[in-house]
Design a protein around this motif. Structure first.
Motif, short mmCIF file in Angstrom:
data_model
loop_
_atom_site.label_atom_id
_atom_site.label_comp_id
_atom_site.label_asym_id
_atom_site.label_seq_id
_atom_site.Cartn_x
_atom_site.Cartn_y
_atom_site.Cartn_z
N LYS A 21 0.70 -1.41 -0.10
CA LYS A 21 -0.02 0.15 -0.03
C LYS A 21 0.82 1.19 -0.09
O LYS A 21 0.62 2.42 -0.68
CB LYS A 21 -0.90 -0.01 1.17
CG LYS A 21 -2.21 -0.91 1.05
CD LYS A 21 -2.99 -0.86 2.04
CE LYS A 21 -3.98 -1.80 2.16
NZ LYS A 21 -5.11 -1.90 3.36
N GLU A 24 2.46 1.93 -3.28
CA GLU A 24 1.65 2.43 -4.16
C GLU A 24 1.07 3.91 -4.14
O GLU A 24 1.13 4.58 -5.00
CB GLU A 24 0.28 1.57 -4.18
CG GLU A 24 -0.88 2.10 -5.31
CD GLU A 24 -1.99 1.15 -5.07
OE1 GLU A 24 -3.20 1.56 -5.18
OE2 GLU A 24 -1.86 -0.32 -4.95
N LYS A 25 1.12 4.12 -2.77
CA LYS A 25 0.91 5.54 -2.60
C LYS A 25 2.02 6.53 -2.85
O LYS A 25 2.06 7.59 -3.29
CB LYS A 25 0.76 5.57 -0.83
CG LYS A 25 0.30 7.02 -0.32
CD LYS A 25 0.23 7.01 1.05
CE LYS A 25 -0.22 8.27 1.58
NZ LYS A 25 -0.36 8.34 3.18
N LYS A 27 4.28 5.91 -5.38
CA LYS A 27 4.22 5.98 -6.90
C LYS A 27 3.14 7.15 -7.25
O LYS A 27 3.62 7.94 -8.08
CB LYS A 27 3.69 4.67 -7.43
CG LYS A 27 4.69 3.65 -7.41
CD LYS A 27 4.54 2.60 -8.09
CE LYS A 27 5.22 1.59 -8.17
NZ LYS A 27 4.91 0.25 -8.96
N LYS A 28 2.02 7.14 -6.55
CA LYS A 28 1.19 8.24 -6.66
C LYS A 28 1.76 9.51 -6.42
O LYS A 28 1.81 10.65 -7.47
CB LYS A 28 -0.20 7.97 -6.20
CG LYS A 28 -0.99 6.93 -6.59
CD LYS A 28 -2.22 6.86 -6.02
CE LYS A 28 -3.13 5.45 -6.45
NZ LYS A 28 -4.22 5.30 -5.72
N GLU A 29 2.47 9.66 -5.49
CA GLU A 29 3.01 10.97 -5.03
C GLU A 29 4.19 11.24 -5.75
O GLU A 29 4.41 12.67 -5.97
CB GLU A 29 3.32 10.76 -3.40
CG GLU A 29 3.77 12.19 -2.90
CD GLU A 29 4.13 11.96 -1.20
OE1 GLU A 29 5.31 12.24 -0.99
OE2 GLU A 29 3.12 11.80 -0.59
N LYS A 30 4.90 10.61 -6.33
CA LYS A 30 6.16 10.76 -6.96
C LYS A 30 5.70 11.30 -8.42
O LYS A 30 6.30 12.23 -8.97
CB LYS A 30 6.81 9.35 -7.21
CG LYS A 30 8.43 9.57 -7.68
CD LYS A 30 9.16 8.50 -7.93
CE LYS A 30 9.93 8.13 -6.63
NZ LYS A 30 10.59 6.81 -6.94
N LYS A 31 4.46 10.93 -8.95
CA LYS A 31 3.91 11.21 -9.89
C LYS A 31 3.54 12.74 -9.95
O LYS A 31 3.50 13.65 -10.79
CB LYS A 31 2.74 10.48 -10.62
CG LYS A 31 3.41 9.37 -11.10
CD LYS A 31 2.22 8.49 -11.84
CE LYS A 31 2.64 7.21 -12.15
NZ LYS A 31 1.49 6.18 -12.67
N GLU A 32 2.77 12.92 -8.77
CA GLU A 32 2.32 14.25 -8.60
C GLU A 32 3.33 15.45 -7.95
O GLU A 32 3.34 16.44 -8.86
CB GLU A 32 1.30 14.21 -7.43
CG GLU A 32 0.12 13.56 -7.85
CD GLU A 32 -0.85 13.18 -6.70
OE1 GLU A 32 -0.72 13.63 -5.67
OE2 GLU A 32 -2.10 12.52 -7.02
N GLU A 33 3.96 15.07 -7.14
CA GLU A 33 4.68 16.11 -6.40
C GLU A 33 6.25 15.88 -6.59
O GLU A 33 7.22 16.86 -6.51
CB GLU A 33 4.75 16.35 -5.06
CG GLU A 33 3.07 16.69 -4.73
CD GLU A 33 2.76 16.56 -3.21
OE1 GLU A 33 3.70 16.40 -2.34
OE2 GLU A 33 1.65 16.91 -2.87
#
Length: 102
Positions: A21, A24-25, A27-33
């Motif tokens: 988990k 996955e979180k 990876k999402k944060e790396k794409k955003e910020e």
């Protein structure tokens, strides 16, 4: 002893789910910020917990006779487990005092 073994194996599974988990979180944060420092500390905490749970499971299996180990090896793994547990419960170090600038 079987309860200890079961609890250790369950803790390994719970940590594996938490790692999935958090990755996955991340990876999402790396794409955003971009990367953040909590990723490194979270990975370290999960690795420490996984190591502790795996060594506990090994000690339990050894004491139950499921894995043939010498008593010295079992005792060494038990000592390692205790040291990891003590490290994880120790309070965080205080930040070093900053020097006054003139």
């Amino acid at each position: 002893m079987y309860g200890w073994l079961t609890a250790s194996l369950t803790a390994i599974l719970v940590e594996a789910i938490a790692v999935a988990k958090d990755e996955e979180k991340a990876k999402k944060e790396k794409k955003e910020e971009g990367s953040s420092s909590w990723i490194t500390s979270t990975r370290f905490n999960h690795a420490l917990a996984m190591t502790n749970n795996c060594t506990q499971a090994l000690v339990a299996c050894s004491l139950l006779g499921l894995i043939p180990m010498k008593p010295r090896t079992t005792a060494s793994l038990g000592l390692l487990t205790s040291c990891i547990s003590m490290y994880s419960m120790a309070p965080a170090l205080a930040p070093p005092p900053q020097k006054a600038t003139k």
